[in-house]
Design a protein around this motif. Structure first.
Motif, PDB file in Angstrom:
ATOM      1  N   GLU A 102       2.719  -3.066  12.790  1.00  0.00           N
ATOM      2  CA  GLU A 102       2.636  -3.132  14.245  1.00  0.00           C
ATOM      3  C   GLU A 102       1.830  -4.345  14.687  1.00  0.00           C
ATOM      4  N   ALA A 103       0.709  -4.606  14.009  1.00  0.00           N
ATOM      5  CA  ALA A 103      -0.116  -5.759  14.372  1.00  0.00           C
ATOM      6  C   ALA A 103       0.628  -7.071  14.120  1.00  0.00           C
ATOM      7  N   THR A 104       1.321  -7.151  12.986  1.00  0.00           N
ATOM      8  CA  THR A 104       2.055  -8.367  12.633  1.00  0.00           C
ATOM      9  C   THR A 104       3.130  -8.682  13.669  1.00  0.00           C
ATOM     10  N   LEU A 105       3.832  -7.649  14.141  1.00  0.00           N
ATOM     11  CA  LEU A 105       4.918  -7.848  15.098  1.00  0.00           C
ATOM     12  C   LEU A 105       4.428  -8.401  16.428  1.00  0.00           C
ATOM     13  N   LYS A 106       3.150  -8.259  16.714  1.00  0.00           N
ATOM     14  CA  LYS A 106       2.595  -8.763  17.971  1.00  0.00           C
ATOM     15  C   LYS A 106       2.105 -10.209  17.855  1.00  0.00           C
ATOM     16  N   MET A 107       2.075 -10.727  16.638  1.00  0.00           N
ATOM     17  CA  MET A 107       1.508 -12.054  16.401  1.00  0.00           C
ATOM     18  C   MET A 107       2.575 -13.122  16.271  1.00  0.00           C
ATOM     19  N   LYS A 108       2.209 -14.325  16.570  1.00  0.00           N
ATOM     20  CA  LYS A 108       2.981 -15.505  16.185  1.00  0.00           C
ATOM     21  C   LYS A 108       2.353 -16.045  14.900  1.00  0.00           C
ATOM     22  N   LYS A 109       1.280 -16.822  15.018  1.00  0.00           N
ATOM     23  CA  LYS A 109       0.492 -17.181  13.841  1.00  0.00           C
ATOM     24  C   LYS A 109      -0.313 -15.958  13.427  1.00  0.00           C
ATOM     25  N   LEU A 110      -0.361 -15.677  12.127  1.00  0.00           N
ATOM     26  CA  LEU A 110      -1.039 -14.478  11.657  1.00  0.00           C
ATOM     27  C   LEU A 110      -2.563 -14.645  11.707  1.00  0.00           C
ATOM     28  N   ASP A 111      -3.221 -13.583  12.153  1.00  0.00           N
ATOM     29  CA  ASP A 111      -4.677 -13.521  12.275  1.00  0.00           C
ATOM     30  C   ASP A 111      -5.197 -12.659  11.133  1.00  0.00           C
ATOM     31  N   LEU A 112      -5.749 -13.293  10.117  1.00  0.00           N
ATOM     32  CA  LEU A 112      -6.153 -12.583   8.911  1.00  0.00           C
ATOM     33  C   LEU A 112      -7.235 -11.547   9.202  1.00  0.00           C
ATOM     34  N   ALA A 113      -8.205 -11.897  10.004  1.00  0.00           N
ATOM     35  CA  ALA A 113      -9.292 -10.957  10.315  1.00  0.00           C
ATOM     36  C   ALA A 113      -8.768  -9.720  11.014  1.00  0.00           C
ATOM     37  N   GLU A 114      -7.854  -9.896  11.939  1.00  0.00           N
ATOM     38  CA  GLU A 114      -7.292  -8.745  12.667  1.00  0.00           C
ATOM     39  C   GLU A 114      -6.440  -7.885  11.741  1.00  0.00           C
ATOM     40  N   LEU A 115      -5.683  -8.508  10.867  1.00  0.00           N
ATOM     41  CA  LEU A 115      -4.880  -7.739   9.917  1.00  0.00           C
ATOM     42  C   LEU A 115      -5.766  -6.921   8.984  1.00  0.00           C
ATOM     43  N   LYS A 116      -6.843  -7.509   8.525  1.00  0.00           N
ATOM     44  CA  LYS A 116      -7.777  -6.768   7.684  1.00  0.00           C
ATOM     45  C   LYS A 116      -8.399  -5.609   8.465  1.00  0.00           C
ATOM     46  N   ARG A 117      -8.708  -5.858   9.735  1.00  0.00           N
ATOM     47  CA  ARG A 117      -9.357  -4.829  10.529  1.00  0.00           C
ATOM     48  C   ARG A 117      -8.464  -3.620  10.695  1.00  0.00           C
ATOM     49  N   VAL A 118      -7.198  -3.832  11.051  1.00  0.00           N
ATOM     50  CA  VAL A 118      -6.309  -2.696  11.252  1.00  0.00           C
ATOM     51  C   VAL A 118      -5.962  -2.010   9.933  1.00  0.00           C
ATOM     52  N   PHE A 119      -5.908  -2.794   8.855  1.00  0.00           N
ATOM     53  CA  PHE A 119      -5.601  -2.219   7.554  1.00  0.00           C
ATOM     54  C   PHE A 119      -6.716  -1.286   7.105  1.00  0.00           C
ATOM     55  N   GLU A 120      -7.954  -1.674   7.359  1.00  0.00           N
ATOM     56  CA  GLU A 120      -9.092  -0.907   6.860  1.00  0.00           C
ATOM     57  C   GLU A 120      -9.594   0.134   7.845  1.00  0.00           C
ATOM     58  N   ALA A 121      -8.986   0.171   9.043  1.00  0.00           N
ATOM     59  CA  ALA A 121      -9.463   1.078  10.083  1.00  0.00           C
ATOM     60  C   ALA A 121      -9.373   2.529   9.614  1.00  0.00           C
TER      61      ALA A 121
ATOM     62  N   THR B 156       0.815  -1.200   0.000  1.00  0.00           N
ATOM     63  CA  THR B 156       0.000   0.000   0.000  1.00  0.00           C
ATOM     64  C   THR B 156       0.855   1.259   0.000  1.00  0.00           C
ATOM     65  N   ALA B 157       0.343   2.284  -0.647  1.00  0.00           N
ATOM     66  CA  ALA B 157       1.040   3.577  -0.664  1.00  0.00           C
ATOM     67  C   ALA B 157       0.672   4.432   0.535  1.00  0.00           C
ATOM     68  N   ASP B 158      -0.242   3.933   1.365  1.00  0.00           N
ATOM     69  CA  ASP B 158      -0.692   4.664   2.558  1.00  0.00           C
ATOM     70  C   ASP B 158       0.218   4.304   3.731  1.00  0.00           C
ATOM     71  N   PRO B 159       1.085   5.203   4.189  1.00  0.00           N
ATOM     72  CA  PRO B 159       2.037   4.869   5.250  1.00  0.00           C
ATOM     73  C   PRO B 159       1.356   4.534   6.576  1.00  0.00           C
ATOM     74  N   GLU B 160       0.203   5.121   6.836  1.00  0.00           N
ATOM     75  CA  GLU B 160      -0.488   4.823   8.093  1.00  0.00           C
ATOM     76  C   GLU B 160      -1.040   3.402   8.097  1.00  0.00           C
ATOM     77  N   LYS B 161      -1.605   2.979   6.973  1.00  0.00           N
ATOM     78  CA  LYS B 161      -2.086   1.604   6.874  1.00  0.00           C
ATOM     79  C   LYS B 161      -0.932   0.613   7.029  1.00  0.00           C
ATOM     80  N   LEU B 162       0.172   0.893   6.342  1.00  0.00           N
ATOM     81  CA  LEU B 162       1.329   0.013   6.415  1.00  0.00           C
ATOM     82  C   LEU B 162       1.862  -0.063   7.840  1.00  0.00           C
ATOM     83  N   ALA B 163       1.903   1.063   8.521  1.00  0.00           N
ATOM     84  CA  ALA B 163       2.393   1.086   9.907  1.00  0.00           C
ATOM     85  C   ALA B 163       1.488   0.271  10.815  1.00  0.00           C
ATOM     86  N   ARG B 164       0.173   0.370  10.621  1.00  0.00           N
ATOM     87  CA  ARG B 164      -0.762  -0.380  11.462  1.00  0.00           C
ATOM     88  C   ARG B 164      -0.617  -1.883  11.243  1.00  0.00           C
TER      89      ARG B 164
END
Length: 294
Positions: free
Chosen positions: A275-294, A264-272
């Motif tokens: 940050e969410a990915t760094l807190k995960m072990k196994k990736l949570d797709l729903a949570e990643l989508k949620r923070v991306f679209e927030a 994404t070209a949106d730095p805020e979306k990329l940052a979110r």
């Protein structure tokens, strides 16, 4: 996009290495470059996606924490001696030769080298054999994993779909230090992609690590859960979608939607998302989508 994508970890040279590799093969290009900003110790990381000879690869520059070694190499099948010479000259320049370019029982012209970025290549003339896949990831089972190549192949065949074992050649009596019955060379397919494997009881100073991993692209959370459950064997290695299997090979279990998120070209979306990915072990797709679209 291939289901399984080889991934290289570099200190700072991902973009430079990708430019070098894409210049060497037909049907090759850099498809995307993005940058994420991590907290220490990793800091800023460059992520490069590329196509080499029509196959998908990825690379990251994320610091000197993992170093490429010959435990996983890329075999290049060449139709002509001229191509072998060209690739050998380019890839061995500034690197470290493991097996000199020469004639061997299995090839009229073959050499194994580590390039100046640390990635290992086996350059092979295949004679009249039809080249089905130009670049083949090759796993070398050393140290405590030596002798487990066949077991690992059967394990991967059970985990993945669209698989086949195309051939296994075993060491025989009198080929010490390698033990009779261990794998001299094996060819197999996972998800329609070709891989190779070998055992080696030689005194190697390397084994599998995170520097060469395999991304598994997943469409759904159920698919992520499946591969995580089947492959993860070392709990302390679980981080940001990364895991290690029982043989020490590293995998990244990643939703395909991550490609759009990380580009994404949106730095805020990329940052979110970062940050969410760094807190995960196994990736949570729903949570990643949620923070991306927030």
């Amino acid at each position: 996009m291939n289901k399984i994508v080889p991934h290289f970890w570099f200190d700072t040279q991902a973009a430079e290495a990708a430019a070098c590799y894409t210049s060497l093969f037909d049907n090759s290009k850099i498809t995307s470059v993005s940058q994420i900003h991590n907290p220490p110790p990793y800091g800023t990381a460059d992520i490069v996606s590329m196509t080499l000879a029509g196959q998908d690869f990825m690379a990251i520059s994320a610091g000197p924490y993992f170093r490429l070694n010959p435990s996983i190499s890329i075999r290049i099948d060449c139709a002509s001696m001229k191509e072998v010479d060209f690739l050998w000259e380019k890839l061995s320049d500034g690197g470290a030769v493991r097996m000199p370019l020469d004639t061997y029982p299995f090839s009229k012209k073959y050499g194994w080298t580590q390039d100046r970025y640390g990635l290992s290549w086996q350059v092979m003339h295949v004679g009249e054999r039809e080249i089905e896949q130009k670049l083949t990831p090759t796993l070398l089972f050393t140290k405590k994993q030596c002798g487990k190549a066949e077991e690992a192949i059967l394990f991967y065949e059970a985990v993945f779909s669209d698989t086949s074992i195309d051939g296994m050649d075993y060491y025989g009596v009198g080929e010490e230090p390698d033990a009779p019955g261990t794998i001299k060379f094996a060819s197999f397919q996972l998800e329609g992609q070709m891989f190779a494997a070998m055992d080696s009881a030689q005194a190697h100073d390397f084994e599998f690590n995170e520097a060469f991993s395999f991304i598994v692209n997943c469409e759904t959370q159920e698919e992520i859960d499946y591969y995580w459950e089947e492959l993860s064997y070392v709990p302390e290695a679980e981080n940001c979608g990364w895991l290690k299997d029982k043989y020490g090979v590293s995998w990244q279990i990643v939703p395909t939607d991550m490609n759009e998120m990380m580009q994404t070209a949106d730095p805020e979306k990329l940052a979110r998302v970062t940050e969410a990915t760094l807190k995960m072990k196994k990736l949570d797709l729903a949570e990643l989508k949620r923070v991306f679209e927030a």
